[in-house]
Motif scaffolding. Structure first.
Motif, PDB file in Angstrom:
ATOM      1  N   THR A   1       0.839  -1.208   0.000  1.00  0.00           N
ATOM      2  CA  THR A   1       0.000   0.000   0.000  1.00  0.00           C
ATOM      3  C   THR A   1       0.875   1.260   0.000  1.00  0.00           C
ATOM      4  O   THR A   1       0.571   2.236  -0.702  1.00  0.00           O
ATOM      5  CB  THR A   1      -0.966  -0.016   1.205  1.00  0.00           C
TER       6      THR A   1
ATOM      7  N   ASP B   1      -6.046  -1.834  -5.022  1.00  0.00           N
ATOM      8  CA  ASP B   1      -5.564  -2.485  -3.801  1.00  0.00           C
ATOM      9  C   ASP B   1      -6.589  -3.491  -3.279  1.00  0.00           C
ATOM     10  O   ASP B   1      -7.678  -3.111  -2.850  1.00  0.00           O
ATOM     11  CB  ASP B   1      -5.275  -1.412  -2.736  1.00  0.00           C
ATOM     12  N   GLU B   2      -6.254  -4.771  -3.317  1.00  0.00           N
ATOM     13  CA  GLU B   2      -7.060  -5.874  -2.786  1.00  0.00           C
ATOM     14  C   GLU B   2      -8.524  -5.862  -3.229  1.00  0.00           C
ATOM     15  O   GLU B   2      -9.435  -5.788  -2.397  1.00  0.00           O
ATOM     16  CB  GLU B   2      -6.957  -5.889  -1.254  1.00  0.00           C
TER      17      GLU B   2
END
Ligand code: ADP
Ligand code: MG
Length: 246
Positions: free
Chosen positions: A44, A172-173
């Motif tokens: 991140t 992100d994810e």
């Protein structure tokens, strides 16, 4: 082929802790890349650096055909230069229809009030329908966004980012909280998006990464531990020791 984004020798220290350590990473103009690695590896933070949210202590972040330094730009300038980022929690306007959310995203550079009160132009209407098709929400255009499933909201947000036509999309994810069918649709969508732009996906779900079928970068302690096909990196003993074997 020259690279769209070239990060080299970047380090970031938070209160004496080196979260990113001499990291180098590059991606081409139309490339899909998965980033994997244990919690705290710096995935991140890497995205924070590229988007200008976090400033590195050293290293360079170069962008585009002119190798412009992104370190000289602030977050909104970087977004305008063509870097789009999707956060884990969807930020769609729940009271608005899918159509209106996409319409607003198309006009994001105008004033918020102008966006709320102006009617979509015919060219916008075509583009909105194209985007809805691309994200698999063509049948949901009139629905209130708050009624969508978690996965559908995530696709809508990806559509809202695509409306801005980013040259690089950071995700992100995305698979977290999605059903298997939703995860499958998400991989298709990201693969399609990466045909015309660079897409970087951070994801823990190995089946999801396998379906992405792209080059994988493994991060560990703020550096690249291994890079290559998923089969290549998952056979790497260092990767097995720090990530897969645990
Ligand atoms: N703003 C911050 N202040 C202090 N420490 C941070 C900050 N952001 C991240 N870190 C630390 O940096 C490390 C990397 O975090 P992160 O990039 O979120 O890892 P990942 O996304 O790979 O799980 C972690 O140890 C985290 O606690
Ligand atoms: Mg993270």
């Amino acid at each position: 082929m020259s690279q769209l984004l070239e990060v080299s020798g970047v380090s970031v220290t938070f209160d004496g802790f080196r979260a990113i350590n001499n990291l180098s990473f590059s991606i081409g103009a139309a490339e899909l890349r998965a980033i994997i690695g244990p919690n705290g590896a710096g995935k991140t933070t890497f995205m924070d650096i590229v988007t200008g949210k976090t400033r590195p202590d050293e290293g360079s972040v170069r962008w585009g055909d002119m190798s412009q330094s992104l370190l000289k730009l602030n977050e909104s300038q970087i977004a305008r230069a063509g870097v789009g980022r999707k956060f884990q929690r969807p930020t769609v306007f729940e009271d608005q229809s899918v159509y209106d959310n996409l319409a607003m995203a198309l006009k994001k550079d105008r004033t918020p009030w102008g966006v709320l009160f102006s009617r979509p132009q015919p060219a916008d209407d075509t583009r909105i329908r194209e985007l809805a098709e691309e994200i698999g929400l063509a049948e949901q255009l009139d629905r209130k966004s708050g009624e969508l499933s978690h996965g559908q909201k995530q696709w809508l947000e990806i559509g809202m980012l695509l409306a801005q036509e980013p040259r690089l999309l950071l995700v992100d994810e995305p698979a977290a909280g999605m059903t298997l069918a939703e995860r499958e649709h998400t991989t298709d969508l990201l693969k399609e998006a990466a045909k015309t732009r660079a897409v970087v996906v951070v994801e823990h779900d190995m089946e999801f990464v396998r379906r992405l079928d792209c080059k994988v970068t493994v991060l560990h302690e703020g550096s690249v531990l291994a890079e290559g096909s998923l089969d290549h990196v998952t056979k790497n003993q260092d990767v097995i020791d720090v990530y897969l074997g645990r």
